[in-house]
Motif scaffolding. Structure first.
Motif, short mmCIF file in Angstrom:
data_model
loop_
_atom_site.label_atom_id
_atom_site.label_comp_id
_atom_site.label_asym_id
_atom_site.label_seq_id
_atom_site.Cartn_x
_atom_site.Cartn_y
_atom_site.Cartn_z
N TYR A 107 0.85 -1.19 0.00
CA TYR A 107 0.00 0.00 0.00
C TYR A 107 0.89 1.25 0.00
O TYR A 107 2.03 1.23 0.45
CB TYR A 107 -0.94 0.02 1.22
CG TYR A 107 -0.22 -0.03 2.55
CD1 TYR A 107 0.11 1.14 3.24
CD2 TYR A 107 0.13 -1.25 3.13
CE1 TYR A 107 0.76 1.10 4.46
CE2 TYR A 107 0.79 -1.30 4.35
CZ TYR A 107 1.10 -0.13 5.01
OH TYR A 107 1.75 -0.17 6.21
N GLU A 108 0.35 2.34 -0.54
CA GLU A 108 1.12 3.55 -0.75
C GLU A 108 1.17 4.44 0.49
O GLU A 108 0.24 4.47 1.28
CB GLU A 108 0.54 4.36 -1.91
CG GLU A 108 0.59 3.65 -3.25
CD GLU A 108 0.02 4.50 -4.37
OE1 GLU A 108 -0.22 5.71 -4.14
OE2 GLU A 108 -0.18 3.96 -5.49
N LYS A 109 2.29 5.16 0.62
CA LYS A 109 2.45 6.18 1.66
C LYS A 109 3.34 7.28 1.11
O LYS A 109 4.30 7.01 0.37
CB LYS A 109 3.07 5.58 2.93
CG LYS A 109 3.19 6.58 4.08
CD LYS A 109 3.75 5.93 5.32
CE LYS A 109 3.92 6.93 6.45
NZ LYS A 109 2.67 7.59 6.85
N GLU A 110 3.04 8.51 1.45
CA GLU A 110 3.84 9.64 0.98
C GLU A 110 5.29 9.48 1.43
O GLU A 110 5.57 9.12 2.57
CB GLU A 110 3.29 10.95 1.53
CG GLU A 110 4.03 12.18 1.02
CD GLU A 110 3.44 13.48 1.53
OE1 GLU A 110 4.00 14.54 1.23
OE2 GLU A 110 2.40 13.41 2.24
N VAL A 123 9.73 3.58 8.81
CA VAL A 123 8.44 3.37 8.13
C VAL A 123 8.46 2.05 7.36
O VAL A 123 7.46 1.32 7.34
CB VAL A 123 8.12 4.54 7.18
CG1 VAL A 123 6.82 4.29 6.44
CG2 VAL A 123 8.06 5.85 7.96
#
Length: 339
Positions: free
Chosen positions: A295-298, A322
């Motif tokens: 899943y994406e994260k900044e 992270v």
């Protein structure tokens, strides 16, 4: 020097105790390849199916007979680093990062090079941030062509073992991008291979495609994301895109267990890119592909530098927590996970 683990017994398989088998290869193959399901599909796709089955059988043979393969011998890679000064820079603004890349290219003798090997991340048929952003790829190729109009540019396409490279190419924009900037696409699976003798390495010999030896500049364009096997994918792991399929699988299972990170460091020692660009604008967490739960994260921006290991180390300083991976230093194990 960068430390690696002591030599270990080499085994092959999907886990520590099981040896590799054709059954396992074909069970994975069914998920990613164009396997015919009806009589009509068999008739229409028989040639493709036979090619895929043949490649999987060849993969199995080459791993089981790795030390006895009949390929050309090449003692070392004839590429000298133009500038040993370590340059690393993080840019949060996209346009600024392109100026940084151009500055590093100028500082690494790009204008005098005759053959540039460009390595994006094309591990599968998913889009960015699982694979390289084609906007960035296009801008990099334009920059290379503007700086050195006469050079030969080769783009290496080396997807994961179990992804059909035809499908990866069809779903990407790389064919049109290559054509626009007079670059050729190199298919690792059909390239002539050369043996590199890895002195004092538990990897032993290593097989690489001819384009590695023909080029005189290596541009490494990667992503920053979680990787279940290696801890994370960064600039160093992206170099596995230059490996033929049977070497990719051997690297994942060399020594069994989680020794892939140490095999990656061995590969880094051999290839040493002239520039590494790590696109960390968007991170992929959880897994290396969305299909596996990623899943994406900044992220933090784009990290560019002359040393792939230090580019990875710098990026992990900023967001290793992270990713669930500890920052790395010279002498540390690559991809050490946070317990």
């Amino acid at each position: 020097d960068i430390s690696v683990s002591d030599p270990v017994e080499i085994t092959m398989g999907w886990d520590d105790c099981n040896d590799i088998s054709l059954d396992k290869i074909f069970s994975r193959m069914e998920r990613y390849f164009y396997l015919p399901k009806t009589k009509k599909e068999i008739i229409e796709n028989l040639d493709i199916y036979i090619e895929d089955v043949s490649r999987m059988c060849s993969l199995y043979y080459k791993i089981k007979n790795h030390d006895r393969l009949d390929f050309n011998d090449q003692v070392s890679i004839p590429r000298d680093r133009h500038n040993e000064r370590n340059i690393i820079r993080l840019d949060k603004e996209y346009d600024v990062s392109l100026h940084t890349i151009k500055d590093i290219l100028d500082n690494t003798g790009i204008r005098e090079k005759e053959h540039i090997l460009f390595l994006p991340n094309m591990v599968c048929d998913e889009e960015y941030p699982t694979t390289s952003d084609y906007g960035l790829t296009r801008d990099i190729l334009r920059t290379l062509r503007d700086i050195n109009p006469a050079c030969k540019i080769s783009i290496c396409v080396g997807p994961s073992i179990f992804f059909d490279r035809r499908r990866v190419l069809e779903k990407s924009e790389i064919i049109d991008t290559a054509s626009a900037y007079e670059a050729r696409i190199v298919d690792i699976h059909s390239s002539e291979l050369y043996r590199v003798n890895m002195k004092d390495s538990y990897i032993g010999s290593l097989y690489l495609p001819d384009v590695v030896f023909e080029s005189d500049y290596l541009f490494n364009s990667s992503l920053l994301k979680k990787n279940i096997d290696a801890g994370f994918t960064g600039a160093c792991k992206n170099l596995m895109g230059l490996l033929p399929d049977f070497e990719k699988l051997r690297f994942h299972k060399i020594g069994g267990g989680n020794h892939l990170p140490n095999a990656i460091i061995e590969l880094y020692r051999v290839l040493k890119p002239d520039i590494s660009v790590l696109d960390a604008r968007i991170l992929l967490l959880g897994a290396q592909q969305k299909e596996y739960g990623g899943y994406e994260k900044e992220g933090i921006g784009i990290v560019s530098g002359t040393d792939a290991f230090h580019v990875d180390s710098y990026a992990l300083e900023l967001c290793g927590d992270v990713l669930g991976v500890l920052p790395i230093r010279i002498g540390d194990s690559y991809g050490k996970k946070i317990c």
